[in-house]
Design an enzyme around this catalytic site. Structure first.
Site, mmCIF file in Angstrom:
data_model
loop_
_atom_site.group_PDB
_atom_site.id
_atom_site.type_symbol
_atom_site.label_atom_id
_atom_site.label_comp_id
_atom_site.label_asym_id
_atom_site.label_seq_id
_atom_site.Cartn_x
_atom_site.Cartn_y
_atom_site.Cartn_z
ATOM 1 N N GLU A 506 73.228 128.378 116.832
ATOM 2 C CA GLU A 506 72.266 127.851 115.867
ATOM 3 C C GLU A 506 72.835 126.656 115.096
ATOM 4 O O GLU A 506 72.111 125.719 114.773
ATOM 5 C CB GLU A 506 71.854 128.976 114.904
ATOM 6 C CG GLU A 506 70.841 128.599 113.855
ATOM 7 C CD GLU A 506 69.452 128.279 114.402
ATOM 8 O OE1 GLU A 506 69.217 128.398 115.626
ATOM 9 O OE2 GLU A 506 68.592 127.890 113.598
ATOM 10 N N THR A 617 55.573 118.173 117.382
ATOM 11 C CA THR A 617 56.879 118.813 117.201
ATOM 12 C C THR A 617 56.961 120.180 117.870
ATOM 13 O O THR A 617 58.030 120.761 117.971
ATOM 14 C CB THR A 617 57.235 118.880 115.706
ATOM 15 O OG1 THR A 617 58.584 119.279 115.579
ATOM 16 C CG2 THR A 617 56.342 119.832 114.964
HETATM 17 C C1 DMJ Z 1 59.469 125.052 116.836
HETATM 18 O O1 DMJ Z 1 58.489 125.817 116.244
HETATM 19 C C2 DMJ Z 1 59.263 123.623 116.512
HETATM 20 O O2 DMJ Z 1 60.017 122.853 117.367
HETATM 21 C C3 DMJ Z 1 59.618 123.315 115.103
HETATM 22 O O3 DMJ Z 1 59.462 121.968 114.825
HETATM 23 C C4 DMJ Z 1 61.039 123.721 114.821
HETATM 24 N N1 DMJ Z 1 61.304 125.050 115.203
HETATM 25 C C5 DMJ Z 1 60.807 125.577 116.438
HETATM 26 C C6 DMJ Z 1 61.738 125.523 117.607
HETATM 27 O O4 DMJ Z 1 63.046 125.674 117.356
#
Ligand code: DMJ
Length: 640
Positions: A506, A617
């Site tokens: 992480e 995202t």
């Molecule tokens: C996802 O839900 C998306 O990429 C978000 O922007 C960040 N966290 C997670 C993946 O790790």
């Protein structure tokens, strides 16, 4: 000690309790929950009866009339069919003396009978209820609730139809089959993994937000509140479509059509619901052309709008879908909104205005941008916390997480604002990017004037961001940013390669002789995250360097070996242990992002070309809107 006898109102004595036995008040205090429940039930039945009886009592005014023994009463003219009209224009009610009294007694008698019958029925019902078990009662209440919901749904005339909008030219929704047989074989393997993840969720977690692949049941986290919104279905349908898993896609579409209902009393994360649900639904709409996805996206967006009702217009992090009440997480710098979250609504909201003709969405996110443009920027970058009441920055902290996707949006959608991301790139490089003693380029975390030499898995998306930004940069910068993207990709690959499982932790450190290695136990987990693979894919598209496919394949093998279980795929708690324990969660983003980016990495470039598609995202592809050629409702004409 002997407890004195109690004399209740009825005058009957309650027997004196024997020594040693518990006194009445004490006994009352120790009543079990079920006994309290029964007493409450009897009490409420009694109150209902009294209340009902009160309403069935004869009307007093009628009594008065009869008691006074009125014969003929003159009252002002009222047109009623029964009464006769006097020549004077007044109505005469003919008094009927003893006959009326008799009729009244009969009426009273029948009322009393009715009250008695109601009384009997209520008692009967109460007795029957008491005979039932708690489970039966619960089931009855649930059936009643469902009935009310059904009735409400029937009454609901449904959303207003949306105005017809020309579908932007959707190119590159092709099969993308790679010409090389070995690449195709790898792609087939990834498709099979998607099928395993989906089928497992279908079997054990259908309709729940996520899946517990070990316990083989549904799972949810607080980002979805107490809802069961089928997050995995909504997040995964576009991946199913892209992979040509048509049966599964249809199954998901049907569930969305019939079950996805946002009128629920659940407090959800505005950011997560936007990127996963609105993004997922819009992508599914653009890819498949099925109207239902657009309709559901708009219904949900309506529910998110109250989150913007703050003194500054900076939205709350959470909103209750039913009441529209918003609030922030207590841990976020004394209740601040988070830049990485409210900065990541733009893409979806511009598309919503484009598809609905409703300027509200566009205006809300443009307001955020205008507000941010006026604010101070320590080190040329925006801190991560902003108080939506005061409009002031909270804790001064610079983290490169999803927030920078706003920049990607600007690059693609507002090409006239290209200087902005380029300025931000320069600030990121100056203040956050460093080289380790071993020569690895990493992105640190800036907190209260100090740069921590630690990089998060989440920040690995920045390799792709720099590569994408390089594509639109002025010539003298393009090569530089592509190189920076490659260096980040290399570092993130190292963070995988230096573990036992070949899966990334992480967060990983670069000090005291450490190079891309996690130190703390709570940073050693891998929860099926996509960011490293996402960067491999962008780098592959821009360079076609075979090492990116090779690194992607290493990740496929590691995930299949260490995260695959019979009930799906699970995260692992320690990537440095040869015998890792599972976290028992199949995250929805594993299907939305990780497997999608892997599949694209082994597909040909004509599948979703980057000139025509921009990925949100959560890896949901939306077609690029050339705003220079479109005027959105509520927008000022684009400045050139
Ligand atoms: C996802 O839900 C998306 O990429 C978000 O922007 C960040 N966290 C997670 C993946 O790790």
């Amino acid at each position: 000690m002997t407890t004195p006898a109690l004399l209740p109102l009825s005058g009957r004595r309650i027997p004196t309790l024997s020594p040693g036995a518990s006194s009445f008040p004490h006994h009352r205090a120790t009543l079990r929950l079920s006994e309290k429940f029964i007493l409450l039930l009897i009490l409420s039945a009694f109150i209902t009866l009294c209340f009902g009886a009160f309403f069935f009592l004869p009307d007093n005014s009628k009594h008065k009339r009869f008691d006074l023994g009125l014969e003929d009463v003159l009252i002002p003219h009222i047109d009623t069919p029964k009464e006769g009209k006097h020549a004077s224009g007044q109505v005469i009610i003919h008094g009927q003396g003893g006959h009326d009294e008799h009729r009244h007694r009969e009426e009273e008698e029948s009322l009393r009978d009715k009250i008695r019958a109601d009384h009997e029925r209520a008692l009967q019902e109460a007795k029957e209820k008491l005979r039932k078990s708690r489970e039966e009662l619960k089931a009855e209440i649930q059936t009643e609730k469902n009935k009310v919901m059904e009735d409400l749904k029937k009454k609901d005339v449904g959303p207003k139809p949306l105005p017809p909008v020309p579908m932007p030219k959707v190119v590159g929704v092709s099969d993308g089959e790679p010409p090389e047989p070995d690449v195709k074989e790898k792609r087939d393997k990834i498709r099979e993994m998607m099928k395993h993840a989906w089928d497992s969720y279908r079997q054990y977690g259908w309709g729940h937000n996520e899946l517990k692949p070990i316990a083989k049941k549904g799972h949810s986290t607080n980002i979805f509140g107490s809802s069961q919104l089928g997050a995995t279905i909504v997040d995964a349908v576009d991946t199913l479509y892209i992979m040509g898993l048509h049966e599964e896609f249809k199954d998901g579409q049907e569930w969305i059509e019939q079950n996805l209902d946002f009128s629920v009393n659940a407090e959800v994360s505005v950011f997560e619901v936007n990127i996963r649900f609105i993004g997922g639904l819009l992508a599914a709409y653009y890819l498949s052309g099925q109207e239902v996805f657009k309709l559901k996206a708009v219904q949900l967006a309506e529910k998110l709008l109250p989150a913007f009702n703050t003194p500054t217009g900076i939205p709350w992090a959470m909103v209750n879908l039913k009441s529209g009440v918003g609030r922030n997480w207590g841990w976020a710098s004394a209740g601040s909104s988070i830049l990485a979250e409210f900065g990541t609504l733009h893409m979806e909201f511009v598309h919503l205005t484009y598809l609905t003709g409703n300027p509200a969405y566009y205006q809300k996110v443009m307001h955020i941008r205008k507000l941010l443009a006026k604010m101070d920027r320590p080190n040329g970058l925006y801190p991560n916390y902003l108080n939506p009441r005061t409009g002031r920055w909270g804790q001064r902290m610079l983290l490169l997480k999803t927030s920078c996707y706003i920049l990607l949006f600007w690059v693609f959608i507002f090409s006239e604002m290209l200087t902005l991301p380029i300025r931000a790139f320069a600030a990121i490089e100056r203040h956050l990017v460093r080289k380790s003693n071993g020569g690895l380029t990493f992105i640190g975390e800036w907190k209260n004037g100090h740069l921590e030499r630690k990089m998060g898995h989440l920040a690995c998306f920045a390799g792709g961001m720099f590569a994408l930004g390089a594509d639109g940069s002025p010539d003298d910068k393009a090569g530089h940013y592509l190189q920076l993207g490659a260096e980040i990709a290399h570092t993130c690959h190292e963070s995988y390669d230096r573990t036992v499982l070949k899966l990334g932790p992480e967060a990983f450190k670069f000090d005291s002789g450490l190079e891309a290695v996690a130190v703390r136990q709570n940073e050693k987990y891998y929860i099926l995250r996509p960011e490293v693979i996402e960067t491999y894919w962008y780098m592959w598209r821009f360079t076609h360097d075979p090492k990116y496919r090779q690194w992607g394949w290493e990740a496929v093998q590691a995930i299949d070996k260490y995260c695959r279980v019979s009930g799906g795929f699970s995260g692992v708690k320690d990537v440095y242990s040869s015998n890792p324990t599972y976290d028992d969660v199949q995250q929805s983003f594993f299907l939305a992002e990780t497997l999608k980016y892997l599949y694209l990495l082994f597909s040909s470039d004509d599948l979703l070309p980057l000139e025509n598609w921009v990925f949100n995202t959560e890896a949901h592809p939306l077609p690029v809107l050339h705003l220079g050629n479109i005027t959105l409702p509520g927008s000022e004409p684009a400045q050139r």
